[in-house]
Design a protein around this motif. Sequence first.
Motif, PDB file in Angstrom:
ATOM      1  N   LYS A 155      33.933  -9.129 -29.563  1.00 39.70           N
ATOM      2  CA  LYS A 155      34.791 -10.261 -29.900  1.00 39.70           C
ATOM      3  C   LYS A 155      36.255  -9.847 -30.015  1.00 39.70           C
ATOM      4  CE  LYS A 155      31.476 -13.218 -32.345  1.00 39.70           C
ATOM      5  NZ  LYS A 155      31.094 -13.812 -33.653  1.00 39.70           N
ATOM      6  N   THR A 157      37.801  -7.364 -28.616  1.00 39.95           N
ATOM      7  CA  THR A 157      38.407  -6.800 -27.406  1.00 39.95           C
ATOM      8  C   THR A 157      38.355  -7.751 -26.218  1.00 39.95           C
ATOM      9  OG1 THR A 157      36.310  -5.715 -26.836  1.00 39.95           O
ATOM     10  CG2 THR A 157      37.894  -4.436 -28.130  1.00 39.95           C
ATOM     11  N   GLY A 158      37.975  -9.003 -26.447  1.00 36.86           N
ATOM     12  CA  GLY A 158      37.947  -9.983 -25.372  1.00 36.86           C
ATOM     13  C   GLY A 158      36.797  -9.820 -24.413  1.00 36.86           C
ATOM     14  N   ASP A 159      35.761  -9.100 -24.806  1.00 34.93           N
ATOM     15  CA  ASP A 159      34.660  -8.824 -23.888  1.00 34.93           C
ATOM     16  C   ASP A 159      33.825 -10.065 -23.580  1.00 34.93           C
ATOM     17  OD1 ASP A 159      33.407  -6.661 -22.381  1.00 34.93           O
ATOM     18  OD2 ASP A 159      31.660  -6.979 -23.662  1.00 34.93           O
ATOM     19  N   ARG A 162      36.896 -14.419 -24.585  1.00 36.06           N
ATOM     20  CA  ARG A 162      37.649 -15.136 -25.600  1.00 36.06           C
ATOM     21  C   ARG A 162      38.396 -14.132 -26.481  1.00 36.06           C
ATOM     22  NH1 ARG A 162      36.073 -20.477 -26.816  1.00 36.06           N
ATOM     23  NH2 ARG A 162      36.789 -20.149 -28.957  1.00 36.06           N
ATOM     24  N   TRP A 163      39.442 -14.607 -27.127  1.00 37.07           N
ATOM     25  CA  TRP A 163      40.273 -13.734 -27.948  1.00 37.07           C
ATOM     26  C   TRP A 163      40.394 -14.283 -29.358  1.00 37.07           C
ATOM     27  CZ3 TRP A 163      41.709  -9.153 -25.922  1.00 37.07           C
ATOM     28  CH2 TRP A 163      41.594  -9.023 -24.531  1.00 37.07           C
ATOM     29  N   SER A 164      40.326 -13.395 -30.338  1.00 36.38           N
ATOM     30  CA  SER A 164      40.365 -13.809 -31.736  1.00 36.38           C
ATOM     31  C   SER A 164      41.785 -13.778 -32.279  1.00 36.38           C
ATOM     32  CB  SER A 164      39.480 -12.892 -32.582  1.00 36.38           C
ATOM     33  OG  SER A 164      40.061 -11.603 -32.674  1.00 36.38           O
ATOM     34  N   THR A 167      43.094 -10.181 -33.168  1.00 38.75           N
ATOM     35  CA  THR A 167      43.541  -9.394 -32.020  1.00 38.75           C
ATOM     36  C   THR A 167      44.862  -9.904 -31.473  1.00 38.75           C
ATOM     37  OG1 THR A 167      41.228  -8.985 -31.434  1.00 38.75           O
ATOM     38  CG2 THR A 167      42.873  -8.510 -29.765  1.00 38.75           C
ATOM     39  N   TRP A 171      48.421  -7.875 -31.370  1.00 42.03           N
ATOM     40  CA  TRP A 171      48.536  -7.331 -30.016  1.00 42.03           C
ATOM     41  C   TRP A 171      49.888  -6.705 -29.684  1.00 42.03           C
ATOM     42  CZ3 TRP A 171      44.696  -6.415 -26.697  1.00 42.03           C
ATOM     43  CH2 TRP A 171      45.008  -6.164 -25.352  1.00 42.03           C
ATOM     44  N   TYR A 257      40.940 -18.904 -25.244  1.00 43.35           N
ATOM     45  CA  TYR A 257      40.948 -18.407 -23.868  1.00 43.35           C
ATOM     46  C   TYR A 257      42.336 -17.981 -23.398  1.00 43.35           C
ATOM     47  CZ  TYR A 257      36.181 -20.100 -23.561  1.00 43.35           C
ATOM     48  OH  TYR A 257      34.839 -20.282 -23.764  1.00 43.35           O
ATOM     49  N   HIS A 259      44.986 -15.266 -23.110  1.00 39.69           N
ATOM     50  CA  HIS A 259      45.047 -13.809 -23.203  1.00 39.69           C
ATOM     51  C   HIS A 259      46.233 -13.396 -24.076  1.00 39.69           C
ATOM     52  CE1 HIS A 259      45.527  -9.601 -22.010  1.00 39.69           C
ATOM     53  NE2 HIS A 259      44.300  -9.653 -21.523  1.00 39.69           N
TER      54      HIS A 259
END
Length: 272
Positions: A155, A157-159, A162-164, A167, A171, A257, A259
Amino acid sequence: MAQDYAYGNYSHTQKKVKGGGRTPRDRARRTLSQNFLVNDAAVESIVAVADPSGIVLEPGAGEGALTRALARRGAKVTAYEIDPLVAAKLAARTRDVSGIRVVRGDFMRAKAPREPFSVVGNIPYSATSKIVDWCLAAPALTSATLLTQLEYARKRTGDYGRWSLVTVASWPWFGWELRGRIGRESFRPIPSVDSAILRIQRRPEPLVRDRDSYTDLVRTGFSGVGGSVRASLRLRYRGVDDALAAAGIAHDTVVGYVHPDQWITVHEKLFA
């Protein structure tokens, strides 16, 4: 030491007492979320990612498999262990090992060093968010290499695509990477989920200079107002459509979604 939320059937690793209960030691392990790393290859994988040098703080040192491996690489390790019995055993076993200091206590109460340092540890799943927050707030931290629940690492690391918020908000100052998977069979007792090596690396130079304006922007976007990042941002900022276009973000994009690099572009355009 990793924690297992489910506390599955560990009958093959735990000694039963009369009446189907557990020993006091087993109960302590459950209360303190103790799942010790016992696989040498897994230990070496973590150490290889961490590439330790200088001062290293280790949360949840447990029986010291990772502690000793870090010291062998030349790191000066301060190992935190909250269980007094386990801490005493670790201190006794490493008394004559150069570069290891064992602290009996809660890592969350540790004072961050003023000089550059890193954090490396097999941490309790239940304390993951708190430990990560501690690391991100430490001014002299250079990196954190943490063995976390696999789902958490994915979660952050965007795996999952999706991005939390955590993060995205950090960033500009920290890179997040999933650097390997560690199977549940590498622990004793065996937890019900796999783990992963999460690497958080401080950037040599921040991607954003104004932390406050960037943080406010991201938190506004994640507020959930309107159902899209555009709808949320337009309530507070002017020029949102141009900024989104520059970042390649469609008007109906849900915030998760977007980045993190796109957030940098949006910030640059809105605060040019």
